[in-house]
Design a protein around this motif. Structure first.
Motif, PDB file in Angstrom:
ATOM      1  N   ALA A   5      18.978   0.034  -0.092  1.00 25.97           N
ATOM      2  CA  ALA A   5      18.046  -0.512  -1.084  1.00 25.97           C
ATOM      3  C   ALA A   5      17.027   0.544  -1.499  1.00 25.97           C
ATOM      4  CB  ALA A   5      17.332  -1.740  -0.524  1.00 25.97           C
ATOM      5  N   ASP A   6      16.961   0.822  -2.776  1.00 29.85           N
ATOM      6  CA  ASP A   6      16.012   1.786  -3.335  1.00 29.85           C
ATOM      7  C   ASP A   6      15.649   1.318  -4.734  1.00 29.85           C
ATOM      8  OD1 ASP A   6      14.450   3.936  -3.907  1.00 29.85           O
ATOM      9  OD2 ASP A   6      16.027   5.453  -3.722  1.00 29.85           O
ATOM     10  N   PRO A   7      14.876   0.234  -4.845  1.00 28.60           N
ATOM     11  CA  PRO A   7      14.640  -0.387  -6.147  1.00 28.60           C
ATOM     12  C   PRO A   7      13.990   0.542  -7.165  1.00 28.60           C
ATOM     13  CG  PRO A   7      13.192  -1.306  -4.457  1.00 28.60           C
ATOM     14  CD  PRO A   7      14.220  -0.498  -3.753  1.00 28.60           C
ATOM     15  N   ALA A   8      13.091   1.408  -6.728  1.00 27.13           N
ATOM     16  CA  ALA A   8      12.423   2.303  -7.691  1.00 27.13           C
ATOM     17  C   ALA A   8      13.441   3.200  -8.384  1.00 27.13           C
ATOM     18  CB  ALA A   8      11.357   3.135  -6.980  1.00 27.13           C
ATOM     19  N   TRP A   9      14.368   3.764  -7.617  1.00 27.95           N
ATOM     20  CA  TRP A   9      15.358   4.658  -8.207  1.00 27.95           C
ATOM     21  C   TRP A   9      16.343   3.888  -9.083  1.00 27.95           C
ATOM     22  CZ3 TRP A   9      15.530   9.254  -9.717  1.00 27.95           C
ATOM     23  CH2 TRP A   9      16.720   9.956  -9.943  1.00 27.95           C
ATOM     24  N   ALA A  13      17.599  -3.781 -10.221  1.00 28.58           N
ATOM     25  CA  ALA A  13      16.906  -3.238  -9.054  1.00 28.58           C
ATOM     26  C   ALA A  13      17.643  -3.515  -7.748  1.00 28.58           C
ATOM     27  CB  ALA A  13      15.488  -3.798  -8.979  1.00 28.58           C
ATOM     28  N   GLY A  14      18.507  -4.529  -7.735  1.00 29.58           N
ATOM     29  CA  GLY A  14      19.310  -4.801  -6.557  1.00 29.58           C
ATOM     30  C   GLY A  14      18.552  -5.400  -5.391  1.00 29.58           C
ATOM     31  N   VAL A  15      17.378  -5.961  -5.646  1.00 29.28           N
ATOM     32  CA  VAL A  15      16.573  -6.614  -4.608  1.00 29.28           C
ATOM     33  C   VAL A  15      16.123  -7.962  -5.169  1.00 29.28           C
ATOM     34  CG1 VAL A  15      15.785  -4.490  -3.497  1.00 29.28           C
ATOM     35  CG2 VAL A  15      14.492  -5.406  -5.448  1.00 29.28           C
ATOM     36  N   PRO A  16      15.583  -8.859  -4.334  1.00 30.50           N
ATOM     37  CA  PRO A  16      15.091 -10.128  -4.877  1.00 30.50           C
ATOM     38  C   PRO A  16      14.125  -9.914  -6.039  1.00 30.50           C
ATOM     39  CG  PRO A  16      15.113 -10.208  -2.491  1.00 30.50           C
ATOM     40  CD  PRO A  16      15.460  -8.790  -2.860  1.00 30.50           C
ATOM     41  N   ALA A  17      14.162 -10.826  -6.999  1.00 37.31           N
ATOM     42  CA  ALA A  17      13.405 -10.643  -8.240  1.00 37.31           C
ATOM     43  C   ALA A  17      11.914 -10.459  -7.996  1.00 37.31           C
ATOM     44  CB  ALA A  17      13.642 -11.833  -9.167  1.00 37.31           C
ATOM     45  N   THR A  18      11.343 -11.203  -7.046  1.00 38.59           N
ATOM     46  CA  THR A  18       9.914 -11.059  -6.769  1.00 38.59           C
ATOM     47  C   THR A  18       9.604  -9.652  -6.266  1.00 38.59           C
ATOM     48  OG1 THR A  18       9.645 -13.409  -6.280  1.00 38.59           O
ATOM     49  CG2 THR A  18       7.986 -11.914  -5.380  1.00 38.59           C
ATOM     50  N   THR A  19      10.475  -9.109  -5.412  1.00 36.87           N
ATOM     51  CA  THR A  19      10.296  -7.740  -4.931  1.00 36.87           C
ATOM     52  C   THR A  19      10.424  -6.748  -6.071  1.00 36.87           C
ATOM     53  OG1 THR A  19      11.218  -8.364  -2.775  1.00 36.87           O
ATOM     54  CG2 THR A  19      11.159  -6.015  -3.297  1.00 36.87           C
ATOM     55  N   ALA A  20      11.407  -6.972  -6.946  1.00 36.40           N
ATOM     56  CA  ALA A  20      11.587  -6.084  -8.097  1.00 36.40           C
ATOM     57  C   ALA A  20      10.355  -6.096  -8.997  1.00 36.40           C
ATOM     58  CB  ALA A  20      12.823  -6.493  -8.881  1.00 36.40           C
ATOM     59  N   LEU A  21       9.790  -7.272  -9.215  1.00 34.89           N
ATOM     60  CA  LEU A  21       8.585  -7.369 -10.043  1.00 34.89           C
ATOM     61  C   LEU A  21       7.428  -6.605  -9.423  1.00 34.89           C
ATOM     62  CD1 LEU A  21       8.548 -11.090 -11.231  1.00 34.89           C
ATOM     63  CD2 LEU A  21       8.760  -9.057 -12.660  1.00 34.89           C
ATOM     64  N   ARG A  22       7.330  -6.653  -8.092  1.00 37.68           N
ATOM     65  CA  ARG A  22       6.270  -5.910  -7.410  1.00 37.68           C
ATOM     66  C   ARG A  22       6.432  -4.411  -7.650  1.00 37.68           C
ATOM     67  NH1 ARG A  22       6.867  -7.995  -2.335  1.00 37.68           N
ATOM     68  NH2 ARG A  22       5.794  -9.866  -3.053  1.00 37.68           N
ATOM     69  N   GLY A  48       0.813  -1.205   0.000  1.00 41.68           N
ATOM     70  CA  GLY A  48       0.000   0.000   0.000  1.00 41.68           C
ATOM     71  C   GLY A  48       0.849   1.258   0.000  1.00 41.68           C
ATOM     72  N   GLN A  49       1.902   1.283   0.809  1.00 42.89           N
ATOM     73  CA  GLN A  49       2.788   2.436   0.844  1.00 42.89           C
ATOM     74  C   GLN A  49       3.501   2.621  -0.490  1.00 42.89           C
ATOM     75  OE1 GLN A  49       5.343   1.563   4.155  1.00 42.89           O
ATOM     76  NE2 GLN A  49       3.934   2.444   5.678  1.00 42.89           N
ATOM     77  N   MET A  50       3.889   1.502  -1.108  1.00 44.31           N
ATOM     78  CA  MET A  50       4.556   1.566  -2.395  1.00 44.31           C
ATOM     79  C   MET A  50       3.653   2.242  -3.423  1.00 44.31           C
ATOM     80  SD  MET A  50       5.843  -1.677  -4.672  1.00 44.31           S
ATOM     81  CE  MET A  50       6.463  -2.494  -3.213  1.00 44.31           C
TER      82      MET A  50
END
Length: 324
Positions: A232-236, A261-270, A161-163
């Motif tokens: 960690a700042d996947p959006a940027w 994205a530098g984070v786990p792939a599932t998180t990056a996909l989100r 939700g915050q994302m």
């Protein structure tokens, strides 16, 4: 071992128990998914391999469709695309797990259903995905759930939700309709490399790819001295990678973007899903292979990135091309 949480039967507004369709070729995964879905209160409608399900006529699907796909051959991708259309039209929730090697092809199959796509997930990640589905079931009563698991599910829902809120506030412009994985035509919405044409909209110029890649390398260098999670700042990272690709006139696969994205792939996909949904990014079909899809900056996002670089004093003579 069965999941250590349990719900009363998950029912719709009419009091009917929700059904689940489970499709997985790996027997161990299929068994786990069945146990976890039953523990979550779903009624099992179908539980079989993808080939077995695809060989028959696809009847009514469950309210939840759980799919595990490790190898995406032509027959499997055709089935996945049909499931995407069916779930998109019916409103069924779709959770798909795959492996990194098959991610590009699997991702390209889902444009309509807003599927949750998990990459190399553990059992806990699959359970959390079911939990996200249950979060949309009204008046659902939780019967037994360990406190740690309860907090984990609450945090996941809160983070998503915050994302969405953060990206909505950042988005240069919202677009009507579509879901998180809606498909865009590769027309005027994406022009690739910036141009010096005087006819283009005047605005801050976009740095060349080498300059942007330098920023990316500087960010990555921090991981040699500090815990990577601290920064960690996947959006940027996603925006920087796509900006460099735009300057190079290169398309970016979802697998490449997940790595960037530098984070786990599932998180990056989100993150990618939320950024597409908010209008920051575009999902573009691969003209050479319709089973695949690429990700690119929306024109308004490219302009915003160029203004950012101008603000910090990094410019070139190239101008950002925008749709007429």
């Amino acid at each position: 071992m069965q999941a250590d949480f349990s719900y009363e039967a998950a029912c719709d507004g009419a009091g009917c128990q929700l059904g689940v369709t489970i499709l997985a070729d790996r027997e161990r995964i299929r068994s786990q998914m069945r146990d976890d879905a039953e523990a979550a209160g779903f009624r099992i409608l179908e539980c079989c391999g993808l080939d077995e399900f695809g060989s028959g006529s696809i009847g009514a699907l469950g309210d939840l469709v759980l799919v595990d796909c490790a190898q995406a051959d032509a027959a499997t991708t055709a089935l996945l695309s049909r499931l995407d259309v069916r779930c998109g039209k019916s409103g069924a929730h779709l959770v798909v797990s795959t492996v990194m090697e098959s991610l590009d092809i699997v991702f390209g199959c889902f444009a309509l259903s807003g599927a949750q796509i998990l990459v190399d997930p553990g059992r806990a990640e699959r359970i959390m995905a079911i939990g996200r589905v249950l979060a949309h079931v009204p008046n659902l009563r939780l019967r037994e759930l360990a406190e740690d698991d309860r907090l984990l599910l609450l945090r996941l829902t809160e983070q998503v939700g915050q994302m969405a809120q953060r990206l909505e506030s950042l988005s240069p412009g919202q677009r009507e309709g579509g879901g998180a994985f809606r498909l865009e035509a590769a027309t005027q919405e994406w022009k690739g490399q910036a141009t010096t044409s005087a006819s283009e909209s005047a605005g801050p110029s976009l740095p060349d790819a080498a300059t942007i890649r330098g920023f990316i390398r500087q960010r990555q260098a921090r991981a040699r001295f500090f815990d990577a999670d601290l920064f960690a700042d996947p959006a940027w990272d996603i925006l920087l990678d796509l900006t460099a690709a735009r300057a190079e006139c290169q398309m970016v696969s979802v697998t490449s973007l997940c790595i960037a994205a530098g984070v786990p792939a599932t998180t990056a996909l989100r993150w990618v899903a939320q950024m597409v949904d908010s209008g920051l990014l575009l999902r573009i079909p691969d003209p050479a292979d319709r089973r695949r899809a690429h990700i690119a900056l929306a024109d308004s996002t490219a302009v915003a990135m160029s203004r950012y670089f101008a603000e910090i004093g990094v410019t070139t003579n190239r101008r950002v091309a925008v749709a007429a």
